[in-house]
Design a protein around this motif. Structure first.
Motif, PDB file in Angstrom:
ATOM      1  N   TYR A  81     -21.900  12.005  46.354  1.00 56.77           N
ATOM      2  CA  TYR A  81     -22.624  10.801  46.762  1.00 56.77           C
ATOM      3  C   TYR A  81     -23.403  10.276  45.566  1.00 56.77           C
ATOM      4  CZ  TYR A  81     -26.632   8.026  48.181  1.00 56.77           C
ATOM      5  OH  TYR A  81     -27.585   7.043  48.242  1.00 56.77           O
ATOM      6  N   VAL A  82     -23.304   8.960  45.310  1.00 56.18           N
ATOM      7  CA  VAL A  82     -24.044   8.296  44.237  1.00 56.18           C
ATOM      8  C   VAL A  82     -24.835   7.145  44.854  1.00 56.18           C
ATOM      9  CG1 VAL A  82     -23.901   7.358  41.908  1.00 56.18           C
ATOM     10  CG2 VAL A  82     -22.039   8.770  42.783  1.00 56.18           C
ATOM     11  N   SER A  83     -26.068   6.942  44.397  1.00 54.11           N
ATOM     12  CA  SER A  83     -26.994   6.022  45.061  1.00 54.11           C
ATOM     13  C   SER A  83     -26.490   4.590  45.220  1.00 54.11           C
ATOM     14  CB  SER A  83     -28.339   6.014  44.333  1.00 54.11           C
ATOM     15  OG  SER A  83     -28.980   7.262  44.449  1.00 54.11           O
ATOM     16  N   TRP A  84     -25.847   4.002  44.202  1.00 58.17           N
ATOM     17  CA  TRP A  84     -25.297   2.662  44.369  1.00 58.17           C
ATOM     18  C   TRP A  84     -24.097   2.454  43.440  1.00 58.17           C
ATOM     19  CZ3 TRP A  84     -30.093   3.178  41.889  1.00 58.17           C
ATOM     20  CH2 TRP A  84     -30.205   2.634  40.605  1.00 58.17           C
ATOM     21  N   GLU A  85     -23.509   1.259  43.508  1.00 53.38           N
ATOM     22  CA  GLU A  85     -22.175   1.069  42.938  1.00 53.38           C
ATOM     23  C   GLU A  85     -22.125   1.114  41.415  1.00 53.38           C
ATOM     24  OE1 GLU A  85     -23.653  -2.956  42.071  1.00 53.38           O
ATOM     25  OE2 GLU A  85     -24.065  -1.471  43.608  1.00 53.38           O
ATOM     26  N   GLY A  86     -23.138   0.604  40.724  1.00 54.32           N
ATOM     27  CA  GLY A  86     -23.119   0.618  39.261  1.00 54.32           C
ATOM     28  C   GLY A  86     -23.024   2.032  38.706  1.00 54.32           C
ATOM     29  N   PRO A  87     -23.963   2.912  39.064  1.00 52.43           N
ATOM     30  CA  PRO A  87     -23.854   4.315  38.649  1.00 52.43           C
ATOM     31  C   PRO A  87     -22.580   4.989  39.157  1.00 52.43           C
ATOM     32  CG  PRO A  87     -26.073   3.829  39.399  1.00 52.43           C
ATOM     33  CD  PRO A  87     -25.251   2.631  39.731  1.00 52.43           C
ATOM     34  N   ARG A 127     -26.649   6.413  56.763  1.00 46.67           N
ATOM     35  CA  ARG A 127     -25.861   7.026  57.832  1.00 46.67           C
ATOM     36  C   ARG A 127     -24.382   6.696  57.649  1.00 46.67           C
ATOM     37  NH1 ARG A 127     -28.758   8.278  62.631  1.00 46.67           N
ATOM     38  NH2 ARG A 127     -27.035   7.647  63.924  1.00 46.67           N
ATOM     39  N   ASN A 128     -24.083   5.444  57.321  1.00 48.09           N
ATOM     40  CA  ASN A 128     -22.691   5.044  57.092  1.00 48.09           C
ATOM     41  C   ASN A 128     -22.051   5.875  55.983  1.00 48.09           C
ATOM     42  OD1 ASN A 128     -22.838   3.060  59.040  1.00 48.09           O
ATOM     43  ND2 ASN A 128     -23.042   1.367  57.600  1.00 48.09           N
ATOM     44  N   ILE A 129     -22.787   6.007  54.877  1.00 54.00           N
ATOM     45  CA  ILE A 129     -22.242   6.727  53.724  1.00 54.00           C
ATOM     46  C   ILE A 129     -22.064   8.208  54.035  1.00 54.00           C
ATOM     47  CG2 ILE A 129     -22.623   7.343  51.301  1.00 54.00           C
ATOM     48  CD1 ILE A 129     -24.372   4.763  51.129  1.00 54.00           C
ATOM     49  N   GLY A 130     -23.112   8.823  54.597  1.00 47.63           N
ATOM     50  CA  GLY A 130     -23.051  10.248  54.910  1.00 47.63           C
ATOM     51  C   GLY A 130     -21.946  10.575  55.891  1.00 47.63           C
ATOM     52  N   VAL A 177     -15.672  10.001  46.021  1.00 50.20           N
ATOM     53  CA  VAL A 177     -16.994   9.434  45.726  1.00 50.20           C
ATOM     54  C   VAL A 177     -17.387   8.480  46.850  1.00 50.20           C
ATOM     55  CG1 VAL A 177     -18.337   8.007  44.140  1.00 50.20           C
ATOM     56  CG2 VAL A 177     -16.700   9.672  43.238  1.00 50.20           C
ATOM     57  N   ALA A 178     -18.633   8.597  47.301  1.00 48.71           N
ATOM     58  CA  ALA A 178     -19.182   7.692  48.319  1.00 48.71           C
ATOM     59  C   ALA A 178     -20.439   7.050  47.750  1.00 48.71           C
ATOM     60  CB  ALA A 178     -19.507   8.467  49.591  1.00 48.71           C
ATOM     61  N   THR A 179     -20.610   5.765  48.010  1.00 47.39           N
ATOM     62  CA  THR A 179     -21.750   5.061  47.423  1.00 47.39           C
ATOM     63  C   THR A 179     -22.114   3.860  48.291  1.00 47.39           C
ATOM     64  OG1 THR A 179     -22.608   4.119  45.370  1.00 47.39           O
ATOM     65  CG2 THR A 179     -20.326   3.595  45.928  1.00 47.39           C
ATOM     66  N   SER A 180     -22.999   3.001  47.770  1.00 47.40           N
ATOM     67  CA  SER A 180     -23.394   1.796  48.508  1.00 47.40           C
ATOM     68  C   SER A 180     -23.111   0.556  47.679  1.00 47.40           C
ATOM     69  CB  SER A 180     -24.881   1.849  48.873  1.00 47.40           C
ATOM     70  OG  SER A 180     -25.688   1.746  47.718  1.00 47.40           O
ATOM     71  N   LYS A 200     -11.833  19.803  53.161  1.00 46.05           N
ATOM     72  CA  LYS A 200     -12.715  20.091  52.036  1.00 46.05           C
ATOM     73  C   LYS A 200     -14.150  20.207  52.545  1.00 46.05           C
ATOM     74  CE  LYS A 200      -9.734  17.615  48.772  1.00 46.05           C
ATOM     75  NZ  LYS A 200      -9.659  16.549  47.735  1.00 46.05           N
ATOM     76  N   LYS A 201     -15.034  20.798  51.715  1.00 46.23           N
ATOM     77  CA  LYS A 201     -16.367  21.029  52.270  1.00 46.23           C
ATOM     78  C   LYS A 201     -17.531  20.942  51.284  1.00 46.23           C
ATOM     79  CE  LYS A 201     -16.450  26.093  51.799  1.00 46.23           C
ATOM     80  NZ  LYS A 201     -16.697  27.362  52.517  1.00 46.23           N
ATOM     81  N   ASN A 202     -17.320  20.921  49.996  1.00 50.11           N
ATOM     82  CA  ASN A 202     -18.421  21.025  49.033  1.00 50.11           C
ATOM     83  C   ASN A 202     -18.837  19.667  48.483  1.00 50.11           C
ATOM     84  OD1 ASN A 202     -18.652  23.935  49.090  1.00 50.11           O
ATOM     85  ND2 ASN A 202     -16.700  23.981  48.012  1.00 50.11           N
ATOM     86  N   ILE A 203     -20.146  19.408  48.505  1.00 47.06           N
ATOM     87  CA  ILE A 203     -20.677  18.096  48.148  1.00 47.06           C
ATOM     88  C   ILE A 203     -21.694  18.214  47.017  1.00 47.06           C
ATOM     89  CG2 ILE A 203     -22.063  16.133  48.981  1.00 47.06           C
ATOM     90  CD1 ILE A 203     -20.881  16.613  51.737  1.00 47.06           C
ATOM     91  N   GLY A 204     -21.660  17.254  46.112  1.00 48.64           N
ATOM     92  CA  GLY A 204     -22.687  17.105  45.092  1.00 48.64           C
ATOM     93  C   GLY A 204     -23.386  15.771  45.289  1.00 48.64           C
ATOM     94  N   ILE A 205     -24.668  15.708  44.962  1.00 42.95           N
ATOM     95  CA  ILE A 205     -25.440  14.474  45.112  1.00 42.95           C
ATOM     96  C   ILE A 205     -25.956  14.046  43.741  1.00 42.95           C
ATOM     97  CG2 ILE A 205     -27.566  13.472  46.053  1.00 42.95           C
ATOM     98  CD1 ILE A 205     -27.144  15.159  48.557  1.00 42.95           C
ATOM     99  N   ILE A 206     -25.747  12.790  43.417  1.00 40.81           N
ATOM    100  CA  ILE A 206     -26.289  12.203  42.188  1.00 40.81           C
ATOM    101  C   ILE A 206     -27.132  11.010  42.614  1.00 40.81           C
ATOM    102  CG2 ILE A 206     -25.752  11.121  39.979  1.00 40.81           C
ATOM    103  CD1 ILE A 206     -23.148  12.658  39.915  1.00 40.81           C
ATOM    104  N   ARG A 207     -28.447  11.181  42.628  1.00 43.08           N
ATOM    105  CA  ARG A 207     -29.334  10.146  43.174  1.00 43.08           C
ATOM    106  C   ARG A 207     -30.298   9.623  42.117  1.00 43.08           C
ATOM    107  NH1 ARG A 207     -34.325  12.242  43.837  1.00 43.08           N
ATOM    108  NH2 ARG A 207     -34.551  14.490  44.139  1.00 43.08           N
ATOM    109  N   TYR A 208     -30.895   8.477  42.464  1.00 45.46           N
ATOM    110  CA  TYR A 208     -31.811   7.812  41.547  1.00 45.46           C
ATOM    111  C   TYR A 208     -33.121   8.583  41.481  1.00 45.46           C
ATOM    112  CZ  TYR A 208     -34.009   3.872  39.129  1.00 45.46           C
ATOM    113  OH  TYR A 208     -34.634   3.066  38.204  1.00 45.46           O
ATOM    114  N   GLY A 209     -33.662   8.719  40.262  1.00 45.22           N
ATOM    115  CA  GLY A 209     -34.837   9.561  40.062  1.00 45.22           C
ATOM    116  C   GLY A 209     -36.173   8.878  40.188  1.00 45.22           C
ATOM    117  N   HIS A 210     -36.221   7.537  40.177  1.00 47.71           N
ATOM    118  CA  HIS A 210     -37.504   6.847  40.239  1.00 47.71           C
ATOM    119  C   HIS A 210     -37.926   6.568  41.676  1.00 47.71           C
ATOM    120  CE1 HIS A 210     -38.098   6.464  35.998  1.00 47.71           C
ATOM    121  NE2 HIS A 210     -36.950   5.829  35.821  1.00 47.71           N
ATOM    122  N   GLN A 211     -39.180   6.201  41.845  1.00 45.28           N
ATOM    123  CA  GLN A 211     -39.710   5.917  43.168  1.00 45.28           C
ATOM    124  C   GLN A 211     -39.364   4.475  43.553  1.00 45.28           C
ATOM    125  OE1 GLN A 211     -43.935   6.146  43.563  1.00 45.28           O
ATOM    126  NE2 GLN A 211     -43.928   5.729  45.767  1.00 45.28           N
TER     127      GLN A 211
END
Length: 685
Positions: free
Chosen positions: A569-575, A490-493, A593-596, A505-516
């Motif tokens: 948005y990227v899942s965490w800081e390293g990526p 919620r904080n990131i979004g 860029v927004a991340t955790s 601005k309005k357009n967003i891309g998401i780069i997220r982690y692919g594993h479970q």
């Protein structure tokens, strides 16, 4: 013809009171208003001052050269009425029409309105926005032979056109927001169930629960009418239950101050004990403590659609048969409410098996229990999924902070750099040391489950961090510790959404982690939920999935197909750092860029005014403390919650130095401070 003195004498009041009743210049009690109105109605002829008032209204009407529209309302100071009026007035006047607002609080005023409508051909249309169930208003409107548009949910009649907020969908969306935020126990507070407004609200609430697979509980439905208890009494009964709800949806903003006052008196913490959302429009919502989440009427769109419908009808009158146009009815136009999420709602952290989170402060030990730990001389090991990052260093520091005070010795700390086979070998070797506690970050859901099952067959108390491998189903281990990933997302979004809107601005891309990974997946979903629900102006263009340190290539691929993207948005800081490197190499450092998670590299980029604009950071020190306390409680034979969630910290360049101090428990590095001082954009704000 009766004078004002005659009316005052008949009513047994002063002439000033009569004047205030007629002109609405001061508050007069309902009892005296009724006496004055009855005296006027009993007069042989309409009083002079009433006639003069009607004449003044007619004079205003005759000023129009194109046509007169009336806006009949009940309470002119009502937020709904005044907001619609201000926007509607400018819309129709821009088209060359005159619009006049008339009150209809009493039968006397409605009698004036009725005579006005019957005696003026210049009036070519009527808007009605009233909150009453009195039939005389509907009777007058039904007798019209000119177009009429009802505005609002209170006027519900198929005899005329209507524009209103979609109450059913509002309740549905608000309830669904709670469900998607991890809540299952959702209560609702509303008015009299006999009113159609509240019926629609209840149906939307029940449908959302049904679609969310949650059983409807009648005891969670609070409705206020003349025979019911006070709101305070209803809340006491509701929150005193063993299965007390975690959220409350309020259908009327008139109730909100009583709810807040109740929570303050009874020490009900919002949103920790009870998350709240309210439908309506309350100017002070953002100033309440905590600031109140609202589903607000979209007055601008309501006024726009009402004016559009009215002007279309008027145009049809000039081209077709008047009778057919007036009685040709369209379907009601329903306007969606605008959902504004503030601090009164928090995401309900859930463990890997849906279990509700507990607070780490429930793990505190007494001095006697601490003495027992010191006497036993327990040992512990820590197994990280990778090592060397700031997170792990802080986490270990938090674990040691607790264990040092309890006399528990850490005999080994290992990391496998995300290699599951290496982690398996490390755990097997550590078991030979027969530790009393093992704190572990599993590398994989499936590949490491067998070796962790070996652990639980020993005396070692196993505490998981982040997630639990498959095959455990909530048993065999002490607890799972993690950040509240719903709050994290919620904080990131919200941070990314606010930044993009602020910069047009309005357009967003998401780069997220692919594993479970339960925790990461929950965070990713929370980010997307917030953007889709709370920022309808924004557009998620595409999603890329990374898995094997291919974030750099995925970023280039994403922008090759979607160069219009403004934020990622990227899942965490390293990526995220590798994404920033790709943006630099393709000359797209205009993208936010927004991340955790907060470490040196992301903090430095943020301080320099680089691509990273917002992030939500875990508190690894506190998570380490929680893990250590879970292990100690288990050794003492105490019951331990199966899932502990620690709240994250929202970080921007404005609070970067303070956030660093909070998370790292030390001053920010010199390089970060100096970068902020050189950042012209930051220094100018």
């Amino acid at each position: 013809m009766a004078s004002i003195k005659d009316i005052a004498k008949m009513a047994g009041v002063s002439t000033a009171t009569v004047s205030h009743v007629i002109n609405k210049t001061r508050y007069v009690s309902p009892e005296l208003v009724e006496k004055v109105e009855q005296a006027i109605m009993n007069a042989d002829f309409p009083p002079k001052f009433v006639v003069r008032r009607q004449k003044k209204i007619r004079e205003n009407i005759y000023k129009s050269q194109k046509g007169i529209l009336l806006y009949i309302c009940q309470y002119e100071d009502d937020k709904y009425v005044s907001s619609v009026w201000s926007k509607l007035k400018s819309l129709v006047e821009d088209k060359g029409y005159t619009i006049i607002r008339l009150n209809c609080n009493t039968e006397l005023e409605m009698d004036i309105v009725n005579k006005l409508l019957s005696g003026n051909e210049e009036i070519i249309g009527v808007f009605v926005s009233v909150r009453t169930d009195k039939l005389y208003i509907q009777k007058i409107v039904r007798s019209l032979n000119i177009p009429c548009v009802a505005i609002g949910n209170e006027v519900d009649d198929s005899a005329f056109d209507r524009v209103s907020t979609d109450i059913y969908k509002t309740a549905y969306d608000c309830t669904l927001h709670f469900i998607r935020s991890g809540h299952e126990k959702i209560a609702i507070l509303m008015g009299d169930l006999l009113k159609s407004y509240n019926k629609d609200f209840l149906q939307g609430y029940e449908k959302a629960l049904q679609d969310g697979g949650i059983k409807i509980k009648k005891q969670y439905v609070l409705h206020k009418d003349s025979s019911e208890k006070s709101i305070s009494g209803m809340l006491s009964e509701l929150l005193g239950r063993d299965d007390a709800p975690s959220t409350l949806l309020i259908a009327d903003s008139d109730y909100i101050y009583r709810v807040y006052r109740y929570m303050m008196k009874r020490n009900v913490r919002c949103p920790k004990d009870l998350s709240i959302m309210c439908f309506g429009n309350e100017d002070s919502a953002s100033y309440l403590n905590p600031s109140l989440s609202m589903a607000e009427n979209d007055f601008e769109l309501i006024a726009e659609k009402s004016a559009e419908l009215m002007l279309n009808r008027i145009k049809e009158l000039s081209e077709n048969d008047k009778f057919e146009v007036v009685f040709k009815k369209s379907s009601p136009i329903f306007i969606p409410a605008k959902m504004i999420i503030r601090d009164s709602i928090t995401g309900a952290a859930r463990g890997p098996f849906g279990e509700k989170s507990a607070d780490m402060y429930t793990l505190s030990l007494t001095e006697k229990e601490m003495d027992i730990c010191r006497m036993k001389r327990y040992t512990a090991v820590i197994v990280y999924h990778y090592i060397g990052a700031s997170f792990m260093k802080l986490h270990e520091k938090g674990v040691r902070d607790v264990f040092d005070r309890l006399g528990i010795t850490i005999i080994a700390v290992m990391g496998c750099q995300m290699d599951f086979s290496m982690q398996r070998k490390q755990i097997q070797s550590l078991l030979m040391l027969e530790p009393d506690i093992m704190i572990a970050f599993p590398v994989n859901h499936t590949m490491t489950q067998d070796v962790f099952k070996e652990v639980i067959r020993t005396k070692t108390k196993l505490v998981f961090m982040g997630h639990v491998p498959d095959g455990f189903e909530g048993t065999g281990y002490v607890s799972c510790i993690n950040v509240n990933e719903r709050s994290n997302g919620r904080n990131i979004g919200r941070g990314l959404g606010d930044y993009l809107l602020l910069n047009h601005k309005k357009n967003i891309g998401i780069i997220r982690y692919g594993h479970q990974f339960y925790a990461t997946n929950q965070r990713d979903l929370a980010v997307e939920q917030i953007i889709r629900e709370e920022y309808p102006e924004l557009n998620i263009c595409a999603t890329e999935v990374f898995s094997k340190k291919d974030e750099y290539e995925k970023t280039k691929e994403l922008l090759r197909w979607h160069p219009e993207i403004d934020g990622i948005y990227v899942s965490w800081e390293g990526p995220a750092i590798r994404v920033v490197e790709a943006l630099h190499d393709i000359n797209r450092e205009d993208i936010a860029v927004a991340t955790s998670d907060l470490d040196f590299m992301v903090a430095l980029d943020m301080a320099k005014g680089g691509c990273i604009k917002v992030l939500s950071a875990q508190q690894p020190f506190e998570e380490g403390q929680a893990a250590a306390l879970c292990g100690a409680n288990a050794l003492l034979g105490k019951a331990v919650p199966s899932f502990i969630a620690v709240e994250p910290v929202f970080v921007t360049s404005e609070n970067l130095i303070k956030s660093w101090s909070t998370i790292y428990r030390s001053k920010a590095p010199k390089e970060i401070v100096e970068a902020l001082q050189k950042n012209e954009q930051f220094m100018s704000e």
